[in-house]
Design an enzyme around this catalytic site. Sequence first.
Site, short mmCIF file in Angstrom:
data_model
loop_
_atom_site.label_atom_id
_atom_site.label_comp_id
_atom_site.label_asym_id
_atom_site.label_seq_id
_atom_site.Cartn_x
_atom_site.Cartn_y
_atom_site.Cartn_z
N HIS A 224 30.84 40.66 23.06
CA HIS A 224 32.20 40.16 22.77
C HIS A 224 33.22 40.73 23.75
O HIS A 224 34.40 40.85 23.41
CB HIS A 224 32.63 40.50 21.34
CG HIS A 224 31.60 40.17 20.30
ND1 HIS A 224 31.56 38.96 19.66
CD2 HIS A 224 30.54 40.87 19.82
CE1 HIS A 224 30.53 38.93 18.82
NE2 HIS A 224 29.90 40.09 18.91
N SER B 215 47.48 37.75 49.36
CA SER B 215 48.42 36.76 48.86
C SER B 215 49.47 36.49 49.94
O SER B 215 49.84 37.39 50.69
CB SER B 215 49.10 37.30 47.60
OG SER B 215 50.34 36.66 47.39
N LYS C 53 48.54 42.43 47.16
CA LYS C 53 47.37 41.83 46.53
C LYS C 53 46.10 41.88 47.35
O LYS C 53 46.10 41.76 48.56
CB LYS C 53 47.66 40.36 46.20
CG LYS C 53 48.72 40.18 45.15
CD LYS C 53 48.18 40.34 43.75
CE LYS C 53 47.49 39.05 43.35
NZ LYS C 53 46.94 39.17 42.01
N GLU D 68 35.64 33.97 42.75
CA GLU D 68 36.35 32.91 42.02
C GLU D 68 35.89 31.53 42.49
O GLU D 68 35.70 30.61 41.69
CB GLU D 68 37.86 33.04 42.23
CG GLU D 68 38.46 34.22 41.51
CD GLU D 68 39.90 34.47 41.94
OE1 GLU D 68 40.76 34.45 41.07
OE2 GLU D 68 40.15 34.67 43.13
#
Length: 478
Positions: A167, A288, A294, A301
Amino acid sequence: MAMKSKTAKQKIKKPWGGRFSGGTSQAVEAFSESISFDKRLWKYDIEGSIAHAGMLGKQGIIPKKDAKLIVKGLMRIATRIAEGGFVFREELEDIHMNIEAALIEETGEAGKKLHTARSRNDQVALDLRLYLRSEVKETIGLVGGLKAALVDLAQRHREIIMPGYTHLQRAQPVLLAHHLLAYAEMMDRDAERLLESLKRINVLPLGACALAGTSLPIDRLYVAELLGFDAVSANSMDSVSDRDFVLEFLSDAAILMMHLSRLSEEVVLWSTEEFSFIGLPDAFATGSSIMPQKKNPDVAELARGKTGRVYGNLMGMLTVMKALPLTYNRDLQEDKELLFDTVDTVKSVLDVLAQMLPVINFRTERLEETAGEGFSTATDMAEYLVKKGMPFREAHGVVGRAVLYASQKGKRLEDISLDEYKGLFSGLFDKDVFQVLSPRASVAAKKSLGGTAPSEVARRMAAHKKEKEKKKKDKKGK
Ligand code: ARG
């Protein structure tokens, strides 16, 4: 104003042009062509045609000298395509007619005999099977490469303990190697699925012709042997109309990408500030355009995101096939872009992940530190009581109350005194209870078959390595 539809300049006569008096509309040519994408099948188309011509010559269906001229002509065309000197023509629709037309230009009368006892329907099925056979083998190799990277990473971090999750909540401590090897098992099954599919891909459809077979005395078994097929398809109508072998690959690929998306998701999660389990090297992260601080896990991804198109290609192909009446229908031309896209996508994801995994930097201190947080050894305490004779359900309740007590006091289980354990929870507690509470002891005790104990993980790791050695040997032996 009524638009008059333009017809294409008929510079080149269509191979099927005999029964037509008018030309094809330019819109139709642009709409129906497949050469823009099926040209990637050129090698397989030529390989198949060479085998077919050899068979026609051997059977005396065409003169042997014509078969020889055809084979030589096809080889010259192959060289021209490989060197980039071949012009693919949209008005010739697809790779099959492009190559046949070039062959006729090249060899004249002989070339006109190649398409004897053959249709584009069995030809395209053949090309696709040859293509997929090769791509599946390559994909299996890439799955093996990613698996090897996982096993290697596990080996290098075989001592490290981390929190195991259910979980997405910390559950029990596990070895990092155990976690990584879970993916190695998935890769094994993915490779096995692909390997098993080869049996159904590697069947010769050629000789089915348009749909019914032929009155000419062809030798399909001979063609199968020349092209390395294990079997010959049994029903000509089935041979030209089904694409279940494509669907099977798309399904296997979807399952494989599902696994890769899970691995990618963990890379994304683990690289967050919140988890801080891993750091990504600069070469595998991106920045970024606005936020100077960043460092993003875009590779993982994208791997996760590309799973969507692989699922989509499977659904697309199932939908193309649904309710298609026998036998060949032009709808089937839609199989190629979906298949090609899945092949390209899966291969690129496997390749980039296999490059990224070895250079991931594991924050081992953080992994070890968090492995013991969140009462992660509470189950070990319950099993301790079971060993002292308490029924498990009762032990679960006792430890649950101890966890509640400790959390209310802001303490860990190991900070509660033996007197408290004995007095408040159970007389079965003794001072040896503290020995089962450390994450390392917890992990070491999980010796059940397939459990996370270092001895079990080492056993499995050795099996993976042995298997790899065996594969290497088998490859050399071949
Ligand atoms: N380009 C076609 C395809 O991909 C080849 C077969 C064409 N057959 C036909 N009867 N029009 O399916």
